[in-house]
Design an enzyme around this catalytic site. Structure first.
Site, PDB file in Angstrom:
ATOM      1  N   ARG A  49       0.837  -1.197   0.000  1.00  0.00           N
ATOM      2  CA  ARG A  49       0.000   0.000   0.000  1.00  0.00           C
ATOM      3  C   ARG A  49       0.880   1.259   0.000  1.00  0.00           C
ATOM      4  O   ARG A  49       1.905   1.306   0.672  1.00  0.00           O
ATOM      5  CB  ARG A  49      -0.926   0.012   1.216  1.00  0.00           C
ATOM      6  CG  ARG A  49      -2.012  -1.050   1.162  1.00  0.00           C
ATOM      7  CD  ARG A  49      -2.890  -1.018   2.397  1.00  0.00           C
ATOM      8  NE  ARG A  49      -2.135  -1.420   3.597  1.00  0.00           N
ATOM      9  CZ  ARG A  49      -2.675  -1.502   4.815  1.00  0.00           C
ATOM     10  NH1 ARG A  49      -3.960  -1.200   4.992  1.00  0.00           N
ATOM     11  NH2 ARG A  49      -1.955  -1.876   5.836  1.00  0.00           N
ATOM     12  N   ASP A  51       0.945   5.657   0.312  1.00  0.00           N
ATOM     13  CA  ASP A  51       0.223   6.806   0.847  1.00  0.00           C
ATOM     14  C   ASP A  51      -0.114   7.802  -0.256  1.00  0.00           C
ATOM     15  O   ASP A  51       0.403   7.718  -1.386  1.00  0.00           O
ATOM     16  CB  ASP A  51       1.079   7.520   1.902  1.00  0.00           C
ATOM     17  CG  ASP A  51       1.254   6.688   3.160  1.00  0.00           C
ATOM     18  OD1 ASP A  51       0.367   5.866   3.454  1.00  0.00           O
ATOM     19  OD2 ASP A  51       2.282   6.871   3.846  1.00  0.00           O
ATOM     20  N   TYR A 109      12.126   0.527  -3.042  1.00  0.00           N
ATOM     21  CA  TYR A 109      11.683   1.914  -3.146  1.00  0.00           C
ATOM     22  C   TYR A 109      12.813   2.784  -3.672  1.00  0.00           C
ATOM     23  O   TYR A 109      13.992   2.490  -3.442  1.00  0.00           O
ATOM     24  CB  TYR A 109      11.239   2.462  -1.784  1.00  0.00           C
ATOM     25  CG  TYR A 109       9.878   2.017  -1.333  1.00  0.00           C
ATOM     26  CD1 TYR A 109       8.733   2.754  -1.640  1.00  0.00           C
ATOM     27  CD2 TYR A 109       9.724   0.846  -0.583  1.00  0.00           C
ATOM     28  CE1 TYR A 109       7.482   2.349  -1.215  1.00  0.00           C
ATOM     29  CE2 TYR A 109       8.468   0.433  -0.155  1.00  0.00           C
ATOM     30  CZ  TYR A 109       7.357   1.192  -0.473  1.00  0.00           C
ATOM     31  OH  TYR A 109       6.105   0.776  -0.049  1.00  0.00           O
ATOM     32  N   ARG A 196      10.592   7.510   3.834  1.00  0.00           N
ATOM     33  CA  ARG A 196      10.591   8.971   3.951  1.00  0.00           C
ATOM     34  C   ARG A 196      11.323   9.426   5.213  1.00  0.00           C
ATOM     35  O   ARG A 196      11.975  10.481   5.215  1.00  0.00           O
ATOM     36  CB  ARG A 196       9.153   9.486   3.942  1.00  0.00           C
ATOM     37  CG  ARG A 196       8.463   9.318   2.582  1.00  0.00           C
ATOM     38  CD  ARG A 196       6.957   9.505   2.681  1.00  0.00           C
ATOM     39  NE  ARG A 196       6.609  10.807   3.214  1.00  0.00           N
ATOM     40  CZ  ARG A 196       5.366  11.145   3.564  1.00  0.00           C
ATOM     41  NH1 ARG A 196       4.378  10.259   3.443  1.00  0.00           N
ATOM     42  NH2 ARG A 196       5.110  12.344   4.026  1.00  0.00           N
TER      43      ARG A 196
END
Length: 262
Positions: A49, A51, A109, A196
């Protein structure tokens, strides 16, 4: 019949991946489009998932249907019903044992950070931004400290629902491509906001606010309040899950982004 799909999307057009009652998510858009082809409701499960504001170059989903359709219908047909900013890249039938999330043995990522005095114009929403000078060498040394199995509690969002903060990181690198800093991370799994928060910490080190050894200290202290602020979602790309070869799934990853960085 179980079908796996690979898709890409521009996260700024959506309110994240997971379906919401008010709509506006990637899952909402995809399931609405799939229903047009399947002539009935279709429920999807994804590999990871994302954001609101986070992009994907290789999101993988699976769904079960009882109708027979050519694979082109699940690609070109579905794409005709999808809004701008999201597209199916491939479709493939898989065994019923395949699960987009639980069959993945790792995830990847990438974060793109524009490092120049001027804010982004052409790439607005597609890159993060930091205006000051950054020490690439210090950031690279710090990033290497994240390799291996660690408790990543210092990089975990308060609302994270993962059962354990212990993850195994196999890649954590930073490189410069002109005005862009490219952060690549690969791990067994990631915590909520983990990438992040890692980027925020590396930028903090790069600007000289902390030494590279701060990365070790944060891992040991396991306290989110002591780490750097969470960086913006704009430059974050889910590059996709990693599956065992026997599933024989395509892996185009982020070929377009790589082409721009050459």
């Amino acid at each position: 019949m179980r079908i796996a799909l690979g898709l890409e999307y521009f996260g700024h057009r959506f309110r994240g991946w997971q379906s919401q009652a008010s709509g506006g998510t990637v899952q909402d858009a995809l399931e609405t489009a799939l229903a047009q082809i399947a002539a009935g409701p279709v429920a999807t499960l994804c590999a990871g998932r994302t954001d609101a504001g986070v992009h994907a170059t290789q999101q993988v989903v699976h769904f079960d249907v009882s109708v027979e359709r050519p694979l082109t219908a699940w690609v070109r047909g579905v794409n005709t019903h999808l809004p701008d900013g999201v597209a199916v890249r491939w479709a493939q039938p898989v065994d019923d044992e395949f699960h987009a999330r639980f069959s993945a043995r790792g995830r990847r990522y990438r974060y793109l950070l524009l490092n120049r005095p001027q804010r982004p114009g052409l790439w607005q929403g597609r890159v993060g931004w930091y205006h000051g000078e950054l020490d690439l060498g210090a950031m690279q040394v710090a990033a290497a400290r994240f390799i291996g199995e660690h408790d990543f509690s210092a990089f975990r969002a308060a609302e994270c629902q993962a059962k354990s903060p212990i993850k195994t990181m196999s890649q954590a690198t930073v490189r410069r491509c002109g005005p862009l800093l490219v952060f690549d991370f690969a791990a067994s799994a990631f915590l909520h906001h983990m990438v992040r928060n890692l980027v925020g910490t590396l930028v903090h080190i790069g600007k000289g606010a902390q030494p590279a050894s701060w990365a070790d200290e944060l891992l040991q202290m396991q306290d989110r309040k002591l780490a750097a602020p969470t960086f913006a979602p704009d430059g974050l790309y889910f590059r996709g899950p990693v599956y065992e070869a026997h599933w024989q799934l395509p892996d185009p990853a982020d070929d377009l982004i790589d082409a721009f960085l050459l």
